[in-house]
Design an enzyme around this catalytic site. Structure first.
Site, short mmCIF file in Angstrom:
data_model
loop_
_atom_site.label_atom_id
_atom_site.label_comp_id
_atom_site.label_asym_id
_atom_site.label_seq_id
_atom_site.Cartn_x
_atom_site.Cartn_y
_atom_site.Cartn_z
CB SER A 247 -0.95 -0.04 1.21
OG SER A 247 -1.82 1.06 1.18
CB CYS A 248 0.03 4.57 -0.13
SG CYS A 248 -0.73 3.91 -1.62
CG ASP A 249 3.66 4.45 4.25
OD1 ASP A 249 3.40 3.94 5.34
OD2 ASP A 249 4.28 3.87 3.34
#
Length: 421
Positions: free
Chosen positions: A9-11
């Site tokens: 995923s992302c942050d």
């Protein structure tokens, strides 16, 4: 469809006073996506729509509203929604992929990225954006492939939503959700549920549903993440590492976080926040939201992969903004393989002009030691000069709208010139 790939995923980060410097809110996100996916940056002006109009999102139609706000978006170029973005009222949203006990729906509905854009287009505060998202989630649901591929990549979504005054974390599991208000300090999200017992808003049946599934006994204190996440979190250890590392980096700079600090965090490779590999950071965003309403919000976007060798370019909402042509991908109309059934039978070249030049420059930076270093220094100097210009605007409150209409586009031109030299 093929089996799902492991969670990636992302942050997304936010710092509010007193953690952020200068009485400002600072927002940031890295979008981690398949390494060959093109992310574009585009501006959509405010618009009025006729009663009863329909809106085509990535997979489904929804009812359109009468008025939509101007937005600037960073998005995978094959879909309608956005990974992250901002609107003319200083609302910023980023989303994350999350998994839990509730089965993820493969049926086509609204993508989390569609919900990001819909929230930005329809809300002038962070909490109103939250309401827009959960209302649409209830009405239309979330689901569908989140990757331009035969391989199914589906997930629930979490969102970090900020404005000039506050932020909200919204985490979902199917149609169920919990939200936490953030009024000061720092907060980050990664691809794990993170809301525990501080729940400020929630789906009306959140707890009853958990009881009906046997996830919660109704006696002990209700902990959303513990209840709705997997009991065995072994598969989430990589994400947990990034979540914890991001929290540490935010706290390391607590009290003095600026746009440059946030950019430094997004560039951090050791923590995994600047992701490399099959999934990598394909686009990044940092926003500065002054609490004084007379000062403009400033939004920086890369529009290119790997923030460590990209330029964060500033954008400010003013009337008649020059369209961002060189960071906008080509379109294919009804011939787009995403719009045909069955979907994803082929993959067209979606690279925009900046992406192509950056791609060539990245190879040069790797291959030519001295010339590569010089090119990297030049783009770093360009970025520093733009940050300095933006700081001057925030300090002096002086905005030349005739220049600002070309602000982002002009910076793209300067970046392209460096790559061509």
């Amino acid at each position: 469809m093929a089996a799902r790939p492991p969670p990636r995923s992302c942050d997304t980060f936010v710092a509010l006073p007193p953690a952020a410097a200068g009485g400002r809110v600072v927002f940031g996100k890295n979008s981690d996506r398949p390494r060959d996916e093109v992310q574009e940056v585009l501006h959509c002006p405010a618009a009025r729509h006729p009663p009863g109009a329909a809106l085509q999102c990535t997979y489904i139609e929804v009812e359109q509203v009468r008025h939509t706000y101007a937005v600037v978006l960073s998005r995978p170029s094959w879909l309608w929604g956005a990974e992250m973005g901002a609107n003319e009222h200083g609302v910023c949203i980023g989303n994350e992929a999350v998994w839990g006990r509730e089965e993820v729906c493969d049926d086509e509905a609204l993508l989390g990225m569609d919900l990001v854009r819909l929230g930005l287009e329809r809300a002038d505060t962070a909490e109103k954006a939250l309401t827009v998202i959960v209302d649409l989630l209830e009405k239309y649901g979330q689901g569908g492939n989140c990757m331009e591929s035969h391989m199914a990549f589906t997930y629930h979504n979490s969102f970090l939503i900020a404005d000039r005054k506050e932020a909200w974390v919204l985490e979902t599991s199917g149609k169920y959700w919990a939200a936490e208000k953030v009024e000061g300090g720092v907060r980050n999200i990664s691809n794990q549920l993170s809301i525990t017992t501080k729940i400020d808003r929630q789906h009306p049946e959140l707890k009853e549903y958990a009881k009906s599934k046997g996830w919660w006994d109704g006696e002990k204190e209700f902990d959303f993440a513990a209840t709705y996440s997997y009991v065995n979190t072994a598969r989430m250890t990589t994400s947990r590492g990034r979540y914890c590392e991001g929290y540490k980096l935010l706290n390391k700079h607590k009290g003095s976080i600026t746009s440059e600090t946030m950019m430094e965090i997004l560039r951090d490779k050791e923590s995994g926040i600047n992701m490399e590999g099959g999934f990598m950071t394909t686009g990044s965003m940092v926003s500065v939201l002054p609490q004084e309403p007379n000062l403009p919000c400033i939004h920086f976007f890369t529009g290119t992969p790997d923030p460590a060798r990209s330029v964060f370019k500033p954008f400010i909402f003013v009337p008649d903004v020059t369209q961002l042509l060189k960071t906008t991908s080509p379109t294919f109309g009804h011939d787009d393989p995403v719009k045909k059934q069955p979907r994803f039978q082929s993959k067209p070249d979606r690279r925009h002009e900046l992406y192509k030049k950056h791609e060539s420059a990245a190879v040069a930076i790797e291959a030519m030691k001295d010339e590569g270093k010089e090119m990297l220094q030049k783009i770093q100097m360009l970025e520093k000069s733009k940050i300095s210009e933006m700081e001057s605007i925030l300090q002096n409150g002086c905005l030349d709208t005739n220049q600002v209409v070309n602000l982002f586009s002009q910076c793209v031109e300067e970046e392209l010139k460096i790559y061509s030299s």
